[in-house]
Write a protein that holds these residues in place. Structure first.
Motif, mmCIF file in Angstrom:
data_model
loop_
_atom_site.group_PDB
_atom_site.id
_atom_site.type_symbol
_atom_site.label_atom_id
_atom_site.label_comp_id
_atom_site.label_asym_id
_atom_site.label_seq_id
_atom_site.Cartn_x
_atom_site.Cartn_y
_atom_site.Cartn_z
ATOM 1 N N TYR A 10 48.354 -26.730 10.514
ATOM 2 C CA TYR A 10 47.043 -26.768 10.930
ATOM 3 C C TYR A 10 45.766 -27.194 9.890
ATOM 4 N N VAL A 17 39.392 -28.238 14.410
ATOM 5 C CA VAL A 17 40.712 -27.728 14.054
ATOM 6 C C VAL A 17 41.859 -28.826 14.654
ATOM 7 N N ALA A 67 41.871 -27.181 9.290
ATOM 8 C CA ALA A 67 40.717 -26.619 9.922
ATOM 9 C C ALA A 67 39.448 -26.628 9.017
#
Lengths: 113, 330
Positions: free
Chosen positions: B256, B269, B258
């Motif tokens: 991820y 995100v 973000a």
């Protein structure tokens, strides 16, 4: 004679006002006291936890900021350190304790910072 | 009286319209999976450009800048217990934009910026003893670098040295306390990039250089010490992954990226699937938009917090559930 009576009335009124204000002020701060502390007995020393209601928000088994595992020597020292953290939180400040804060509280430490 | 009535109608009408508009926009949000739950229970230690690492179920964060001062204090967040402890102060000069990473259960923080100079000094943190030890300095000073631990080594690369953005990488060997230059990164020089690690492979992307947000994306295999180029971050039209000063983390086999900065703080995100080399947008961070935040992840749970939005320094912490439906009310 009359003037002394007047004088006393003014003094009494003034004291009553001051007393009333201090009570009012106290209840106000009590309302703000959402945090409280509990002392943690670690057998060979003390730590503290800062609680918000039933919830632990800060658990401090060792003296904050100091290297190693130095515990508070007395319950009293743990309590006054926790008190400073709470007053910082209640002022909306960071709960961080600086070496200068601990020096001011006269916290006993075996190893220097 | 009539005038007042017409005001009431106007206000009711406007309120109804606002409700319709806001329900439309929340329908759009439902396309993205991911839910956020606010974990902050006190106004913590607001700061940005923090450094840290996660070891077992504890997230460690320290140093940083709070808008007035460079900081040396260091905190641990207990993921299971949901509480903080103030740990031993960082022993080097107070700084921000340092790197933090973990190698085999030991934490490392070093490099960064003290308000005057870019720094080289590095320190290791022993979680069991709560002690810091100075280690060999990084051969060249920098801030806003990336740092990660992999295959029992520490790696630091890219960043800004005070005059130029950088593309060099250095490998730290904890067994003999030495840094060796690592050649072979084919990407551009940059600062404020992001990494995450999936199954021992380290993915690197984002960052900025000369005002340009970079689109290249790389994977580093620490066993062969080789870099391989992946699909670019603007491969699909709908991708908006490029940014700087973001956080990177891994949850359940997905990577991820973000929050961060893209002409201002952002809260978007994106999720990376290593099997398909594709990105998918998730529910945006629920708190304020922010850059220079920190993420703690133990691989299955992740917490994002601190950072800043403009000159407002933040102290909140949110847990991210990437697979859950978004719920506004929790």
């Amino acid at each position: 004679m009359i003037s002394t009576a007047k004088y006393w009335v003014v003094i009494v009124l003034f004291l009553a006002l001051g007393f009333g204000y201090s009570i009012y002020n106290q209840t106000l701060t009590n309302n703000r006291q959402i945090f409280h502390s509990q002392i943690v007995d670690l057998n060979d020393g003390y730590g503290y936890q800062i609680m918000k209601g039933e919830k632990i928000v800060i658990l401090q088994k060792f003296i904050p900021g100091f290297p190693g595992k130095q515990k508070f020597v007395t319950e009293k020292e743990a309590l006054k350190t926790a008190g400073l953290v709470i007053s910082k939180l209640e002022d909306g400040k960071s709960p961080v304790l600086l070496p200068s804060d601990l020096a001011e509280l006269n916290i006993s430490t075996t190893v220097s910072h | 009286m009539n005038k007042r009535k017409s005001y009431v109608y106007k206000i009711t009408g406007m309120a109804l319209m606002a409700m319709v508009i806001s329900s439309c926009s929340s329908d759009d949000d439902d396309d993205d999976l991911g839910n956020w739950i606010d974990k902050s229970v006190f106004d913590g230690s607001a700061r940005s450009s923090i450094s840290g690492f996660t070891i077992d179920n504890v997230g460690y964060m320290g140093v940083g800048y709070d808008g007035d001062d460079y900081l040396a204090s260091f905190w641990a967040y207990d993921i299971e217990g949901d509480y903080w402890s103030q740990k031993a102060d960082f022993p080097g000069v107070a700084r921000n934009a340092a790197v933090g990473f973990e190698v085999d259960g030991t934490g490392y923080i070093g490099s960064g910026y003290d308000g005057v100079d870019e720094l080289t000094d590095f320190y290791s943190y022993n979680t069991a003893a709560n002690t810091w030890t100075e280690i060999a300095s990084l051969p060249t000073a920098r801030r806003s670098a990336v740092g990660f631990g992999a295959n029992s080594f520490g790696f630091v690369g890219t960043g800004y040295d005070g005059e130029n953005d950088r593309k060099d990488f250095w490998k730290y060997n904890p067994t003999n306390d030495t840094w060796v230059e690592l050649v072979g990164f084919g990407g551009n020089k940059r600062r404020s990039a992001t990494t995450f690690t999936i199954d021992g492979l380290v993915y690197l992307g984002t960052g900025v250089s000369n005002g340009v947000y970079l689109d290249d994306f790389w994977v580093f295999d620490p066993t062969t010490e080789s870099w391989t180029k992946k699909l670019e971050l603007d491969e699909e039209d709908e991708y908006a992954v490029a940014r700087s000063n973001a956080v990177g983390f891994t949850v359940n086999g997905y990577g991820y990226i973000a929050c961060g900065e893209l002409g201002g703080a952002t809260n978007t995100v994106w999720e990376y699937d290593p099997s398909s080399d594709e990105w998918d947008q998730k529910t945006s961070f629920e708190g304020a938009t922010r850059q220079d935040a920190i993420a703690f992840s133990n691989g299955s749970r992740v917490f994002i917090g601190m950072g800043r939005t403009g000159t407002l320094y933040l102290d909140d912490l949110d847990e991210f559930f990437p697979l859950d439906e978004y719920e506004e009310e929790d």
